[in-house]
Every structure is written in structure tokens, then in C-alpha cells.
Design a protein around this motif. Structure first.
Motif, PDB file in Angstrom:
ATOM      1  N   THR A 302       0.810  -1.216   0.000  1.00  0.00           N
ATOM      2  CA  THR A 302       0.000   0.000   0.000  1.00  0.00           C
ATOM      3  C   THR A 302       0.846   1.269   0.000  1.00  0.00           C
ATOM      4  OG1 THR A 302      -0.148  -0.054   2.415  1.00  0.00           O
ATOM      5  CG2 THR A 302      -1.911  -1.139   1.177  1.00  0.00           C
ATOM      6  N   THR A 303       2.050   1.236   0.535  1.00  0.00           N
ATOM      7  CA  THR A 303       2.876   2.440   0.611  1.00  0.00           C
ATOM      8  C   THR A 303       3.885   2.470  -0.523  1.00  0.00           C
ATOM      9  OG1 THR A 303       4.573   1.446   2.034  1.00  0.00           O
ATOM     10  CG2 THR A 303       2.655   2.428   3.114  1.00  0.00           C
ATOM     11  N   GLN A 304       4.171   3.684  -1.001  1.00  0.00           N
ATOM     12  CA  GLN A 304       5.148   3.826  -2.077  1.00  0.00           C
ATOM     13  C   GLN A 304       6.541   3.431  -1.618  1.00  0.00           C
ATOM     14  OE1 GLN A 304       4.115   4.620  -5.261  1.00  0.00           O
ATOM     15  NE2 GLN A 304       6.137   3.791  -5.682  1.00  0.00           N
ATOM     16  N   SER A 305       6.857   3.665  -0.358  1.00  0.00           N
ATOM     17  CA  SER A 305       8.191   3.297   0.141  1.00  0.00           C
ATOM     18  C   SER A 305       8.396   1.788   0.087  1.00  0.00           C
ATOM     19  CB  SER A 305       8.379   3.802   1.570  1.00  0.00           C
ATOM     20  OG  SER A 305       7.418   3.234   2.448  1.00  0.00           O
ATOM     21  N   ALA A 306       7.346   1.018   0.401  1.00  0.00           N
ATOM     22  CA  ALA A 306       7.449  -0.446   0.324  1.00  0.00           C
ATOM     23  C   ALA A 306       7.607  -0.899  -1.120  1.00  0.00           C
ATOM     24  CB  ALA A 306       6.228  -1.096   0.961  1.00  0.00           C
ATOM     25  N   LYS A 307       6.869  -0.254  -2.036  1.00  0.00           N
ATOM     26  CA  LYS A 307       6.990  -0.601  -3.454  1.00  0.00           C
ATOM     27  C   LYS A 307       8.388  -0.277  -3.981  1.00  0.00           C
ATOM     28  CE  LYS A 307       2.052   0.054  -4.382  1.00  0.00           C
ATOM     29  NZ  LYS A 307       1.030   0.769  -5.150  1.00  0.00           N
ATOM     30  N   ASP A 308       8.927   0.865  -3.577  1.00  0.00           N
ATOM     31  CA  ASP A 308      10.270   1.234  -4.008  1.00  0.00           C
ATOM     32  C   ASP A 308      11.302   0.256  -3.449  1.00  0.00           C
ATOM     33  OD1 ASP A 308       9.209   3.372  -5.345  1.00  0.00           O
ATOM     34  OD2 ASP A 308       9.690   4.843  -3.788  1.00  0.00           O
ATOM     35  N   ASP A 309      11.092  -0.182  -2.216  1.00  0.00           N
ATOM     36  CA  ASP A 309      11.993  -1.163  -1.600  1.00  0.00           C
ATOM     37  C   ASP A 309      11.969  -2.468  -2.389  1.00  0.00           C
ATOM     38  OD1 ASP A 309      13.347  -2.964   0.058  1.00  0.00           O
ATOM     39  OD2 ASP A 309      12.575  -2.084   1.896  1.00  0.00           O
ATOM     40  N   LEU A 310      10.776  -2.919  -2.768  1.00  0.00           N
ATOM     41  CA  LEU A 310      10.659  -4.159  -3.538  1.00  0.00           C
ATOM     42  C   LEU A 310      11.316  -4.010  -4.917  1.00  0.00           C
ATOM     43  CD1 LEU A 310       9.610  -7.024  -3.934  1.00  0.00           C
ATOM     44  CD2 LEU A 310       7.402  -6.051  -4.635  1.00  0.00           C
ATOM     45  N   ASP A 311      11.070  -2.880  -5.566  1.00  0.00           N
ATOM     46  CA  ASP A 311      11.675  -2.638  -6.880  1.00  0.00           C
ATOM     47  C   ASP A 311      13.193  -2.685  -6.794  1.00  0.00           C
ATOM     48  OD1 ASP A 311      11.716  -1.737  -9.677  1.00  0.00           O
ATOM     49  OD2 ASP A 311      12.457   0.151  -8.852  1.00  0.00           O
ATOM     50  N   ASP A 312      13.757  -2.052  -5.769  1.00  0.00           N
ATOM     51  CA  ASP A 312      15.214  -2.059  -5.577  1.00  0.00           C
ATOM     52  C   ASP A 312      15.719  -3.481  -5.354  1.00  0.00           C
ATOM     53  OD1 ASP A 312      17.745  -0.436  -5.049  1.00  0.00           O
ATOM     54  OD2 ASP A 312      17.590  -1.552  -3.177  1.00  0.00           O
ATOM     55  N   ASN A 316      18.341  -5.511  -7.882  1.00  0.00           N
ATOM     56  CA  ASN A 316      19.687  -5.788  -7.364  1.00  0.00           C
ATOM     57  C   ASN A 316      19.935  -7.251  -7.027  1.00  0.00           C
ATOM     58  OD1 ASN A 316      20.625  -3.085  -7.488  1.00  0.00           O
ATOM     59  ND2 ASN A 316      19.511  -2.611  -5.599  1.00  0.00           N
ATOM     60  N   ASN A 317      18.936  -8.101  -7.247  1.00  0.00           N
ATOM     61  CA  ASN A 317      19.106  -9.515  -6.913  1.00  0.00           C
ATOM     62  C   ASN A 317      18.780 -10.441  -8.082  1.00  0.00           C
ATOM     63  OD1 ASN A 317      19.664  -9.847  -3.765  1.00  0.00           O
ATOM     64  ND2 ASN A 317      18.273  -8.101  -4.045  1.00  0.00           N
ATOM     65  N   GLY A 318      18.872  -9.914  -9.295  1.00  0.00           N
ATOM     66  CA  GLY A 318      18.786 -10.753 -10.482  1.00  0.00           C
ATOM     67  C   GLY A 318      17.394 -11.175 -10.907  1.00  0.00           C
ATOM     68  N   PHE A 319      16.346 -10.516 -10.400  1.00  0.00           N
ATOM     69  CA  PHE A 319      14.983 -10.912 -10.766  1.00  0.00           C
ATOM     70  C   PHE A 319      14.390 -10.032 -11.862  1.00  0.00           C
ATOM     71  CE2 PHE A 319      15.407 -12.327  -6.307  1.00  0.00           C
ATOM     72  CZ  PHE A 319      15.194 -13.678  -6.489  1.00  0.00           C
ATOM     73  N   ALA A 320      15.094  -8.979 -12.264  1.00  0.00           N
ATOM     74  CA  ALA A 320      14.563  -8.045 -13.270  1.00  0.00           C
ATOM     75  C   ALA A 320      14.904  -8.533 -14.664  1.00  0.00           C
ATOM     76  CB  ALA A 320      15.133  -6.649 -13.034  1.00  0.00           C
ATOM     77  N   ASN A 321      14.269  -9.626 -15.060  1.00  0.00           N
ATOM     78  CA  ASN A 321      14.548 -10.218 -16.366  1.00  0.00           C
ATOM     79  C   ASN A 321      13.436  -9.893 -17.357  1.00  0.00           C
ATOM     80  OD1 ASN A 321      16.855 -11.532 -15.330  1.00  0.00           O
ATOM     81  ND2 ASN A 321      15.546 -13.133 -14.466  1.00  0.00           N
ATOM     82  N   GLY A 322      13.699 -10.206 -18.622  1.00  0.00           N
ATOM     83  CA  GLY A 322      12.674 -10.117 -19.646  1.00  0.00           C
ATOM     84  C   GLY A 322      12.082  -8.722 -19.765  1.00  0.00           C
ATOM     85  N   ASN A 323      10.763  -8.628 -19.577  1.00  0.00           N
ATOM     86  CA  ASN A 323      10.060  -7.365 -19.798  1.00  0.00           C
ATOM     87  C   ASN A 323       9.809  -6.590 -18.514  1.00  0.00           C
ATOM     88  OD1 ASN A 323       9.856  -7.750 -22.564  1.00  0.00           O
ATOM     89  ND2 ASN A 323       8.036  -9.023 -22.331  1.00  0.00           N
ATOM     90  N   TYR A 324      10.601  -6.841 -17.468  1.00  0.00           N
ATOM     91  CA  TYR A 324      10.397  -6.124 -16.206  1.00  0.00           C
ATOM     92  C   TYR A 324      10.556  -4.627 -16.438  1.00  0.00           C
ATOM     93  CZ  TYR A 324      10.882  -4.577 -11.403  1.00  0.00           C
ATOM     94  OH  TYR A 324      10.709  -3.926 -10.207  1.00  0.00           O
TER      95      TYR A 324
END
Length: 431
Positions: A302-312, A316-324
Motif C-alpha cells: 500500500t505504501t510507495q516506500s514499500a513498493k520502491d523497496d521491492l523494486d530495488d 539488485n538480486n537478479g529478478f529483473a529479467n525479460g520485460n520487467y
């Protein structure tokens, strides 16, 4: 797909044939911009609209923008690429804004496998599709995948296999095609072509036992519905949030448990609190089979800070593959939306309404809930206009998991199918 390069680019590519490189090709004459980390490249500055960036070891963020006639930019694509020795990522940016991605490797063991060109594939596809009857189609498809010199992308394999209706035939072709695929790490995306868990397990076993020198470490099969329901009940039946969190943590910590994004969302939704959900989402990422849909997990927070944390964490841990391509997205406020809605509604002519709505969805700063997008699209009475607006709106919707709630805006099943095919093909949306 373009194959001609200017002399300078050819020299660069030849001089580093086994280096890590990014190649971006631009079809048409639209103005595009590519950002590699913080460095900018404009399509108009390169002969034949081909950009090659060499010696890109490790992880890099690649973003593609399209500029309109007013000089405004809209983000079309954003992803983190992680290049290993001898690997090339090739992005083809089409004039309509769609982007094709290919990955090839110069590994001596696996060989340099390039999927066939669109023109060659279309000929092969027609050869199968034009056969009368399923048995003739199956024989033609079998011959194609048995041709050692033919290499296919996972998406090309999908198109051919979808021409067969029988589960047994599909399973046979998926096994047969695996040795000819140019992007084996994406092969798990074809699992939805099979309906039975027995077929999925058989394909999984085949891939693992015939992996050879391919670098396919991401092929995973989601657990059966019965196994998932058992875990769901175990978490749901806990009496406190702390106990639910503990039970869900155990499920995601079990290395042999694999989940779809939908299953993951349902489990995490049983636990309240952004911190708890963020912790579980991070933990679950390594157990998700359809990682191309992980942006749907942001709606759990629900919070933007949590979403930004997840995005980071994802980047930074190799999950941003393909069409991320997640960016910080917050739907416009009720006041902002009401003002925009009234601006569109007050236009008398349908063409002017459509033009104003198109401009709203084309804006890189406008984000909508599905409900908000629905209200705007409903202002147009033309089915074709509604379809184009729905396509355009998808990239600006913050709760994409609810997107199919728009389908009842269309009276024709053909239009619904066309929209569904669009979001599956362009955005790899599977739910």
C-alpha cells in the motif's frame, strides 16, 4: 529484422565477437532514445538505426523511450540485463512501439544459436498452418522441429505448438523443440500450453534430463492445485498474523515449492501489514515460475516506500529479467481524475473525445486504476476506439491484475480476444 550494419559498427562487433554486448535495432523512422545506465543513445544518430554497445559485463539497466511530435518521451521498455561472457542481448524496436528481445550466446559448448528471422519463421509457420487436419499439421511440425539447422525463440515455438489441439501432440512437440530453442531459460513460459499436471511433470523431467550444455537454470513447474490448496489452508487456518507469517515463510523457504504469481499473491494476501508482505514477497521471488509477471505483486503493497523497496530488491538480486519495467506508479487522485474525465467528456465530437483520451493515456506521468481507465474508455461508443484506448491504457494502469474487468466494455468476443492477445504478446501478461 535488420541485418545490415554500418562499417563502424561492423568493425566494433567483429573486434569483440565474444564480448558481452547490447544491440538495439530500430524499425521505421520514429525517433527513439535508449538509456544504458546513465548514457544516452538516439536512434537518429546511427546509420541504419542500429546501436551496438560492447563490453557490457554484468548488470546494466536498459530503458527505451519513444519521442512524439511534441518532443515528449514515453517509456516503452525498461529492464536489467545481466550479460555473461560471449552473450548478446538484441532488442528490436518496432515502429508501433512494440519491442522484441533475443538473447544469443557464443558458448563453444552450446553453440551460437540465433532464432530464425521473422520472414523465415512466417514461411515455416504457414507451412504447418496450411495443412489440412491435425494429423497433417502434426507431421509438418514434427519435421520442422527435427530439422537440426532450424533454431527458434520460445515465442516462435509457442506459435507452432498452438496449432495443435491434442495434449499428447503438444507435449511431443515441446520435447522435440527444446533442442532447437535459442533461449532455453525462457522455456518454462510454455507451460500454459499444457493442461494436465502429468504432462507438465513429464515435460519438466524431460527438460531437466536433456539440458545438456544449455544454461537453463530457471525451468520450474508450479505445484499442483491440490498441493497449493493444502498450503493455503495451512496458512489461512492460523489464528494470528504472526503465525500466518511464520507458516507462509516456511512455504516460501521450501526450495521444492514453486508458485505462480497468482498463487503467491493469494498466500501473501492472508498476511496483513506492508512490512510483513514485503518480507514475504522478497522471499517468494525465487520460487515463482512466471517471473515475467512479478510486477503484479506490487499491488500487494500500500505504501510507495514499500513498493520502491521491492523494486530495488528485484533489480539488485537478479529478478529483473525479460520485460520487467516497473516504475513508481501511483494512480492519480480522485480530484485529478475528475478534472481529466470532465475535460474528455465535454468534447462534443467523438473524434475529439478519442484524441483527448489518447493524449491522456499517452502521458508518461498519468497513472490510472482499472476503474478510472474504464470510465474514460466508456465515454467512447465505437468498439474500435475502445479497443485502441484499452491497449494504450494497459501500460499506465497500476492494478494490472484487474485489467480483464474492462472486457465487458466490448460486445464482440473477437474484440475481447484481440485485446487479450495484445496484452499477452506485447506485455507477456499471463494470469
Amino acid at each position: 529484422m535488420k541485418k545490415l550494419f554500418n562499417i563502424i559498427i561492423c568493425a566494433l562487433l567483429a573486434g569483440s565477437a565474444y564480448s558481452q554486448s547490447l544491440r538495439v535495432s530500430f524499425n521505421g523512422n520514429r525517433d527513439f532514445q535508449v538509456m544504458v545506465d546513465s548514457k544516452s543513445y538516439n536512434s537518429g544518430n546511427y546509420v541504419d538505426n542500429d546501436i551496438v554497445v560492447n563490453n557490457l559485463a554484468g548488470k546494466h539497466t536498459v530503458t527505451v523511450y519513444r519521442k512524439n511530435r511534441n518532443g515528449r518521451s514515453k517509456k516503452l521498455y525498461s529492464s536489467t540485463i545481466n550479460l555473461i561472457t560471449g552473450q548478446e542481448v538484441h532488442l528490436t524496436v518496432n515502429n508501433d512501439g512494440s519491442i522484441d528481445r533475443e538473447e544469443t550466446s557464443a558458448s563453444a559448448a552450446y553453440g551460437n544459436r540465433n532464432a530464425m528471422s521473422d520472414a523465415s519463421f512466417n514461411e515455416v509457420y504457414r507451412n504447418v498452418n496450411n495443412k489440412w487436419g491435425q494429423s497433417s499439421k502434426m507431421a509438418a511440425a514434427r519435421d520442422i522441429f527435427n530439422t537440426a539447422s532450424y533454431y527458434f525463440s520460445t515465442d516462435q515455438v509457442r506459435q507452432i505448438v498452438e496449432l495443435l489441439n491434442s495434449e499428447a501432440n503438444r507435449l511431443e512437440l515441446l520435447k522435440l523443440a527444446y533442442d532447437n530453442v535459442s533461449d532455453p531459460d525462457n522455456y518454462y513460459r510454455l507451460q500454459d500450453l499444457l493442461r494436465s499436471q502429468a504432462s507438465l511433470n513429464e515435460l519438466d523431467s524431460y527438460v531437466r534430463n536433456n539440458n545438456g550444455d544449455k544454461t537453463n537454470n530457471s525451468y520450474k513447474v508450479a505445484m499442483t492445485s491440490s498441493a497449493y490448496n493444502q498450503i493455503y489452508r495451512e496458512v489461512s487456518n492460523q489464528t494470528t498474523t504472526a503465525r500466518k507469517l511464520s507458516a507462509a515463510t516456511r512455504a516460501f523457504n521450501t526450495s521444492e515449492n514453486y508458485f505462480t504469481v497468482s498463487q503467491t499473491s493469494e498466500l501473501i494476501s492472508l498476511v496483513t501489514g506492508d512490512n510483513n508482505r514485503l518480507q514475504l514477497t522478497k522471499l517468494a521471488l525465487d520460487n515463482i515460475v512466471n517471473t515475467e509477471n512479478i510486477t503484479q505483486l506490487f499491488s500487494l503493497l500500500t505504501t510507495q516506500s514499500a513498493k520502491d523497496d521491492l523494486d530495488d530488491y528485484i533489480r539488485n538480486n537478479g529478478f529483473a529479467n525479460g520485460n520487467y519495467s516497473y516504475t513508481a506508479r501511483t494512480a492519480m487522485t480522485d480530484t485529478e481524475f475528475t478534472n481529466l474525465y470532465n475535460t474528455i467528456r465535454k468534447n462534443w465530437l467523438p473524434l475529439t473525445k478519442y484524441s483527448t483520451a489518447t493524449e491522456a493515456f499517452n502521458s508518461t506521468t498519468n497513472y490510472f486504476t482499472t476503474a478510472q481507465a474504464r470510465q474514460i474508455i466508456a465515454l467512447l461508443s465505437s468498439e474500435s476506439n475502445r479497443l485502441e484506448l484499452a491497449k494504450l491504457a494497459f501500460d499506465n494502469i497500476v492494478d494490472q491484475q484487474n485489467f480483464r474487468q474492462l472486457y465487458d466494455l466490448f460486445g464482440s468476443q473477437a474484440t475481447k480476444d484481440q485485446l487479450d492477445e495484445y496484452i499477452r504478446t506485447k506485455y507477456n501478461y499471463q494470469q
